[in-house]
Write a protein that holds these residues in place. Sequence first.
Motif, PDB file in Angstrom:
ATOM      1  N   LYS A  15       0.825  -1.210   0.000  1.00  0.00           N
ATOM      2  CA  LYS A  15       0.000   0.000   0.000  1.00  0.00           C
ATOM      3  C   LYS A  15       0.860   1.260   0.000  1.00  0.00           C
ATOM      4  O   LYS A  15       0.600   2.226   0.695  1.00  0.00           O
ATOM      5  N   SER A  49      -4.743   4.684  -5.320  1.00  0.00           N
ATOM      6  CA  SER A  49      -5.233   5.057  -3.988  1.00  0.00           C
ATOM      7  C   SER A  49      -6.542   4.334  -3.671  1.00  0.00           C
ATOM      8  O   SER A  49      -6.736   3.834  -2.556  1.00  0.00           O
ATOM      9  N   LYS A  50      -7.433   4.262  -4.656  1.00  0.00           N
ATOM     10  CA  LYS A  50      -8.710   3.544  -4.461  1.00  0.00           C
ATOM     11  C   LYS A  50      -8.451   2.050  -4.280  1.00  0.00           C
ATOM     12  O   LYS A  50      -9.052   1.417  -3.412  1.00  0.00           O
ATOM     13  N   SER A  53      -7.195   1.441  -0.800  1.00  0.00           N
ATOM     14  CA  SER A  53      -8.110   1.795   0.291  1.00  0.00           C
ATOM     15  C   SER A  53      -9.346   0.904   0.335  1.00  0.00           C
ATOM     16  O   SER A  53      -9.936   0.708   1.390  1.00  0.00           O
ATOM     17  N   ASP A  54      -9.744   0.316  -0.803  1.00  0.00           N
ATOM     18  CA  ASP A  54     -10.938  -0.526  -0.867  1.00  0.00           C
ATOM     19  C   ASP A  54     -10.680  -1.971  -0.472  1.00  0.00           C
ATOM     20  O   ASP A  54     -11.619  -2.731  -0.242  1.00  0.00           O
ATOM     21  N   GLU A  56      -7.243  -5.218  -0.122  1.00  0.00           N
ATOM     22  CA  GLU A  56      -5.867  -5.622   0.161  1.00  0.00           C
ATOM     23  C   GLU A  56      -5.372  -6.569  -0.934  1.00  0.00           C
ATOM     24  O   GLU A  56      -6.016  -7.568  -1.242  1.00  0.00           O
ATOM     25  N   TYR A  79     -12.573  -5.248   1.125  1.00  0.00           N
ATOM     26  CA  TYR A  79     -12.961  -5.220   2.535  1.00  0.00           C
ATOM     27  C   TYR A  79     -14.447  -5.510   2.738  1.00  0.00           C
ATOM     28  O   TYR A  79     -14.837  -6.059   3.758  1.00  0.00           O
TER      29      TYR A  79
END
Length: 94
Positions: A15, A49-50, A53-54, A56, A79
């Motif tokens: 990440k 970034s999306k 963040s959404d 893994e 997630y």
Amino acid sequence: MQQLADAFFMAAKDKDLSALDTLFTEDAVYIDRNGETYNGLSQIREWFSKLISDGEVRAWDIRRIRDGAVEWYYEYRLYDAGSISYDGVSVVEL
């Protein structure tokens, strides 16, 4: 090519958004597996970034590199919606 692919896949697993600054030029083009095209580092950073963040990235492993193509295995856990996995190929132009 091996080092570039390794660095990109590791950035996704870790990440590490800042790694994109050393992997892509300002005028780079990234075409995702669904056909969406991201023009320039700014759009690539937004997509990445999306992605991180959404969910893994559980695996993004190189299978083979040949003639500008990187064959890989990908596994991603959203997630809120389960996991997906598939094999793919990236064509890299430097």
